[in-house]
Design a protein around this motif. Structure first.
Motif, PDB file in Angstrom:
ATOM      1  N   UNK B  20     -35.207 104.884  75.031  1.00  0.00           N
ATOM      2  CA  UNK B  20     -36.688 104.699  74.912  1.00  0.00           C
ATOM      3  C   UNK B  20     -37.175 106.015  73.688  1.00  0.00           C
ATOM      4  N   UNK B  21     -36.565 106.791  73.263  1.00  0.00           N
ATOM      5  CA  UNK B  21     -36.598 107.776  72.271  1.00  0.00           C
ATOM      6  C   UNK B  21     -36.878 107.323  70.790  1.00  0.00           C
ATOM      7  N   UNK B  22     -36.561 105.576  70.828  1.00  0.00           N
ATOM      8  CA  UNK B  22     -36.610 105.177  69.159  1.00  0.00           C
ATOM      9  C   UNK B  22     -38.304 105.018  69.117  1.00  0.00           C
ATOM     10  N   UNK B  23     -38.489 104.575  70.079  1.00  0.00           N
ATOM     11  CA  UNK B  23     -39.773 103.419  69.805  1.00  0.00           C
ATOM     12  C   UNK B  23     -40.916 104.833  70.527  1.00  0.00           C
ATOM     13  N   UNK B  24     -40.380 105.867  71.218  1.00  0.00           N
ATOM     14  CA  UNK B  24     -42.112 107.013  70.970  1.00  0.00           C
ATOM     15  C   UNK B  24     -41.938 107.829  69.580  1.00  0.00           C
ATOM     16  N   UNK B  25     -40.494 107.936  68.880  1.00  0.00           N
ATOM     17  CA  UNK B  25     -40.043 108.464  67.573  1.00  0.00           C
ATOM     18  C   UNK B  25     -41.064 108.183  66.825  1.00  0.00           C
ATOM     19  N   UNK B  26     -41.106 106.420  67.028  1.00  0.00           N
ATOM     20  CA  UNK B  26     -42.082 105.249  66.378  1.00  0.00           C
ATOM     21  C   UNK B  26     -42.839 105.703  66.222  1.00  0.00           C
ATOM     22  N   UNK B  27     -43.424 105.840  67.185  1.00  0.00           N
ATOM     23  CA  UNK B  27     -44.723 106.031  67.342  1.00  0.00           C
ATOM     24  C   UNK B  27     -44.993 107.293  66.440  1.00  0.00           C
ATOM     25  N   UNK B  28     -44.901 108.341  66.545  1.00  0.00           N
ATOM     26  CA  UNK B  28     -44.754 109.976  65.589  1.00  0.00           C
ATOM     27  C   UNK B  28     -44.925 109.542  64.756  1.00  0.00           C
ATOM     28  N   UNK B  29     -43.844 108.695  63.736  1.00  0.00           N
ATOM     29  CA  UNK B  29     -43.699 108.774  62.893  1.00  0.00           C
ATOM     30  C   UNK B  29     -44.612 107.793  61.802  1.00  0.00           C
ATOM     31  N   UNK B  30     -45.454 107.119  62.561  1.00  0.00           N
ATOM     32  CA  UNK B  30     -46.239 106.394  62.308  1.00  0.00           C
ATOM     33  C   UNK B  30     -47.533 107.252  62.701  1.00  0.00           C
ATOM     34  N   UNK B  81     -33.554 110.806  60.997  1.00  0.00           N
ATOM     35  CA  UNK B  81     -32.760 109.385  60.201  1.00  0.00           C
ATOM     36  C   UNK B  81     -33.018 108.079  60.397  1.00  0.00           C
ATOM     37  N   UNK B  82     -33.136 108.017  61.651  1.00  0.00           N
ATOM     38  CA  UNK B  82     -32.989 106.761  62.713  1.00  0.00           C
ATOM     39  C   UNK B  82     -34.679 105.819  62.598  1.00  0.00           C
ATOM     40  N   UNK B  83     -35.225 107.068  62.909  1.00  0.00           N
ATOM     41  CA  UNK B  83     -36.785 106.588  62.869  1.00  0.00           C
ATOM     42  C   UNK B  83     -37.902 107.044  61.898  1.00  0.00           C
ATOM     43  N   UNK B  84     -37.213 107.419  60.888  1.00  0.00           N
ATOM     44  CA  UNK B  84     -37.736 107.397  59.195  1.00  0.00           C
ATOM     45  C   UNK B  84     -39.017 108.512  59.371  1.00  0.00           C
ATOM     46  N   UNK B  85     -38.191 110.034  60.001  1.00  0.00           N
ATOM     47  CA  UNK B  85     -38.989 111.149  60.016  1.00  0.00           C
ATOM     48  C   UNK B  85     -39.386 111.843  58.566  1.00  0.00           C
TER      49      UNK B  85
END
Lengths: 155, 155
Positions: B20-30, B81-85
């Protein structure tokens, strides 16, 4: 996904009116503003029938509970005002702090619980009684606001 | 205090590249966008000298570490890059996951750590080895992003 789509929609602030309640509450209020989220507050009355204030000892059980809930509600309303919370709901519940917070979070579609990192209503309560440190049953994200060790005493 | 004054300024996303790294990362980016905060990423290489991939078994110790760090760095860059960080720093550290995350958080004035609620680099790692469930040593707030129990396996 845009940042807006990833906003929290309903934030639940759990408070025990402890020493650092105000800074935790201010964080929750700020988060609600930043996310355009609804903010609700919960305080769980940790009521044990054998542990009564002296002036209540003659009252029947139900009246005691009414009294405790009513005085906690007044305190929670004052607290909401102190932290400038533009709240949707205030919940005063009696029972297990962990169970009641998780129940309300589940029933009210809360997507972020805000609480302190220490103390009676802090992060520990969501960890259950085992030592593996997972958030047993938390239906949503959890923000643990740092409070220092010395603030774990009740007021 | 206004909501802006209460913004986080430096968010640290801890990732183990789990399911679930991507959904956690997306939250951090947001969160970083919502707060106008800097975002940094950390991955700790959980390196035990006795547990070597077969093709590395002939290499001297330092070369092995270089190799592990370099391949983890590539993976972390791809993940960012995947999570647009839009990140400030990427840290690849070798050692105790808990210790390295807390060290970087302390040294880099991080005010929010974002991690998963379960898993190898999840919330449990901040709880230390005792069962009292406090965030031992966390110098800042912690956002535990909910991931489901079934996602605790490593990929």
């Amino acid at each position: 996904m845009t940042a807006e789509e990833n906003n929290y929609r309903h934030i639940l602030l759990a408070t025990d009116f402890g020493n650092h309640a105000e800074s935790i509450g201010t964080r929750a209020t700020a988060m609600a503003k930043q996310h355009g989220a609804r903010l609700s507050l919960i305080h769980v009355v940790d009521y044990v029938p054998t542990d009564l204030p002296g002036d209540l000892i003659e009252l029947p059980q139900l009246k005691i509970e009414d009294h405790l809930v009513e005085s906690a509600r007044e305190r929670l309303e004052e607290f909401a005002s102190l932290i400038n919370a533009d709240y949707t709901n205030l919940w005063i519940e009696i029972g297990s702090t962990r169970h009641e917070i998780l129940r309300i979070a589940e029933e009210e579609d809360v997507d972020l619980i805000v609480l302190g990192s220490h103390g009676r209503s802090g992060l520990a309560l969501l960890l259950g009684s085992t030592a593996n440190g997972v958030l047993h049953g938390a239906p949503c994200d959890v923000l643990a606001v740092r409070v220092t060790e010395s603030s774990t005493q009740d007021p």
